[in-house]
Design a protein around this motif. Structure first.
Motif, mmCIF file in Angstrom:
data_model
loop_
_atom_site.group_PDB
_atom_site.id
_atom_site.type_symbol
_atom_site.label_atom_id
_atom_site.label_comp_id
_atom_site.label_asym_id
_atom_site.label_seq_id
_atom_site.Cartn_x
_atom_site.Cartn_y
_atom_site.Cartn_z
ATOM 1 N N GLY A 190 0.805 -1.216 0.000
ATOM 2 C CA GLY A 190 0.000 0.000 0.000
ATOM 3 C C GLY A 190 0.837 1.264 0.000
ATOM 4 N N LEU B 248 2.730 1.654 -3.429
ATOM 5 C CA LEU B 248 1.866 2.105 -4.522
ATOM 6 C C LEU B 248 1.446 3.560 -4.336
ATOM 7 N N TYR B 249 1.170 3.932 -3.097
ATOM 8 C CA TYR B 249 0.692 5.292 -2.843
ATOM 9 C C TYR B 249 1.828 6.315 -2.901
ATOM 10 N N GLY C 191 2.280 6.502 -6.868
ATOM 11 C CA GLY C 191 1.288 7.569 -6.979
ATOM 12 C C GLY C 191 1.818 8.963 -6.732
ATOM 13 N N GLY D 138 -8.117 4.565 -11.093
ATOM 14 C CA GLY D 138 -7.001 4.975 -10.251
ATOM 15 C C GLY D 138 -5.913 5.652 -11.057
ATOM 16 N N ILE E 103 -2.743 5.729 -10.823
ATOM 17 C CA ILE E 103 -1.522 4.971 -11.132
ATOM 18 C C ILE E 103 -1.702 4.113 -12.382
ATOM 19 N N THR F 28 0.258 11.130 -11.675
ATOM 20 C CA THR F 28 0.411 11.402 -10.250
ATOM 21 C C THR F 28 -0.608 12.473 -9.864
ATOM 22 N N PHE G 81 -6.494 7.891 -1.173
ATOM 23 C CA PHE G 81 -5.945 6.554 -1.384
ATOM 24 C C PHE G 81 -6.672 5.851 -2.527
ATOM 25 N N LEU H 251 -5.928 7.476 -6.051
ATOM 26 C CA LEU H 251 -4.653 7.091 -6.653
ATOM 27 C C LEU H 251 -4.607 5.618 -7.041
ATOM 28 N N LEU H 252 -5.159 4.749 -6.197
ATOM 29 C CA LEU H 252 -5.035 3.313 -6.437
ATOM 30 C C LEU H 252 -6.258 2.701 -7.109
ATOM 31 N N LEU I 156 -8.260 -1.958 -6.239
ATOM 32 C CA LEU I 156 -7.018 -2.133 -5.489
ATOM 33 C C LEU I 156 -7.051 -1.341 -4.188
ATOM 34 N N GLY I 157 -7.555 -0.113 -4.244
ATOM 35 C CA GLY I 157 -7.590 0.740 -3.060
ATOM 36 C C GLY I 157 -8.476 0.183 -1.964
#
Length: 409
Positions: free
Chosen positions: A63, A66-67, A71, A281, A283, A288, A312, A315-316, A320-321
């Motif tokens: 997490g 990825l963030y 991200g 998301g 990403i 970004t 969160f 971005l994801l 996934l988030g």
């Protein structure tokens, strides 16, 4: 023996101090502060045989990577967060282990530090010229906002306010304190929230305490909530209103925010528009946060929507988030029902207070960028404290056969 005890409690206090106040690396301390934990390994007594937080660390690693890295392109923050999370998990698994005395001592010491931060905040309202340099010295970096306690900004300080107020009031109930003690604790909590100038802290405290009251007292909670509101109103009307700073308080800050165009609702709405433009998301689109907001007048200078969960997921992506969020909070959700069943057990009094404190600080993340995965304030300590409680129940099977040392608790 005396020297050993002093070293033991000194290292323990120092580590919890760095964890409570987000002290990582300063001009004086040129190594990551959480690494100091390694010295506590000399005092391991009853470590758990099996490392119990492997899954949590893997989820945190994925997490946060990825963030922060994918991200946000923020490598330094990524490593700093990991160097805080990993020692904290090791602290509970090996240093605390199956030793209940160390578990409760860690909790009480941690919240004692937060209480000291509240005292500094109260003093900062009337002696900012004296207190702010002390705050900077204790934090190892210049403070950016005042009045506050041991935090660089009032936003970070808000997590401390939520944690200490929720824990103190609920613990006064679960440990069976006299009514007058509970009222005095509630009054102290109201003062901290009022002078702490953090609206989300007030909402999170109110939500966490109300939920606890209805679970603990059931139908009587209606009268208790009403009595609490009356006490708070009376305290404000007859004590706080005329005897405290009329500029630096939660009400004056709320009025100032209402006049500000950059309010939370508008930011969240704008964030949702970005989410609608990139529904899988950021990403997955090679974007970004700065890429999609550099022309947005609401998100100037890297500003975000001040909602950690929304950011969160933005971005994801929702799959996934939300999946990672569920993985992180799954055990605590499962423990919620177990906590309800044992809410009135005397041996669970401190744990119940810790658990509802975790709920309150989790709600606080709805109004801030900082949260569990960015290890803001007391979040990560309380998270592992909640998970670790159930690992204390069967010490014989889970711990090394190390003989207890009487000299050190």
């Amino acid at each position: 023996m005396l020297l050993k005890k002093c070293l033991f409690y000194g290292l323990m206090l120092f580590y919890l101090y760095t964890l409570a106040f987000n002290i990582f690396m300063t001009d004086t301390l040129r190594i990551p502060a959480p690494v100091i934990f390694c010295m506590l390994l000399f005092f391991v007594q009853k470590p758990l045989l099996d490392f119990g937080y492997t899954k949590e660390l893997i989820i945190f690693l994925i997490g946060v990577f990825l963030y922060q890295v994918v991200g946000m392109s923020n490598y330094i923050t990524f490593f700093a967060i990991l160097l805080t999370i990993i020692p904290c998990s090791l602290y509970f698994n090996y240093f605390v282990g199956a030793n209940k005395s160390r578990y409760y001592a860690s909790i009480l010491m941690f919240f004692f530090l937060l209480m000291c931060s509240m005292i500094i905040m109260v003093l900062d309202h009337s002696m900012a010229g004296t207190i702010d340099p002390i705050r900077s010295m204790l934090l190892g970096e210049p403070v950016k906002q005042s009045p506050a306690g041991l935090a660089v900004t009032q936003f970070n300080f808000g997590y401390q306010v939520v944690a200490i107020t929720t824990f103190a009031f609920i613990a006064s109930c679960t440990t069976g304190q006299y009514l007058i003690v509970r009222v005095l604790v509630l009054a102290a909590c109201v003062v901290c929230i009022y002078l702490g100038m953090n609206r989300s802290a007030f909402i999170s405290f109110g939500a966490g305490v109300t939920l606890f009251l209805f679970i603990y007292y059931r139908y009587r909670a209606v009268f208790l909530v009403a009595a609490t509101v009356i006490i708070c109103f009376g305290l404000y009307t007859y004590v706080l209103k005329d005897n405290t700073d009329d500029k630096n308080n939660i009400l004056s800050k709320n009025q100032a925010k209402e006049a500000n165009d950059f309010n939370r609702a508008d930011m969240a709405a704008e964030n949702l528009k970005i989410f609608a433009d990139y529904p899988f998301g950021l990403i997955f689109y090679g974007k970004t946060w700065n890429d999609v907001t550099y022309r947005n007048p609401l998100f100037t200078f890297g500003l975000s929507s001040h909602n950690a969960y929304l950011m969160f997921i933005t971005l994801l992506g929702p799959f996934l988030g939300l999946g990672l969020l569920w993985a992180i909070y799954y055990k605590t959700v499962r423990l919620f029902w177990q906590t309800i069943k044992n809410v009135k057990h005397k041996e669970s009094a401190i744990y119940v207070a810790i658990f509802f404190t975790f709920i309150a600080i989790s709600l606080n993340a709805l109004s801030h960028n900082g949260w569990l995965m960015s290890v803001d304030g007391p979040t990560i300590f309380i998270y592992f404290a909640v998970l670790h409680y159930n690992r204390l129940k069967d010490p014989v099977k889970q711990t090394e056969p190390v003989q207890e040392e009487l000299a050190v608790a």
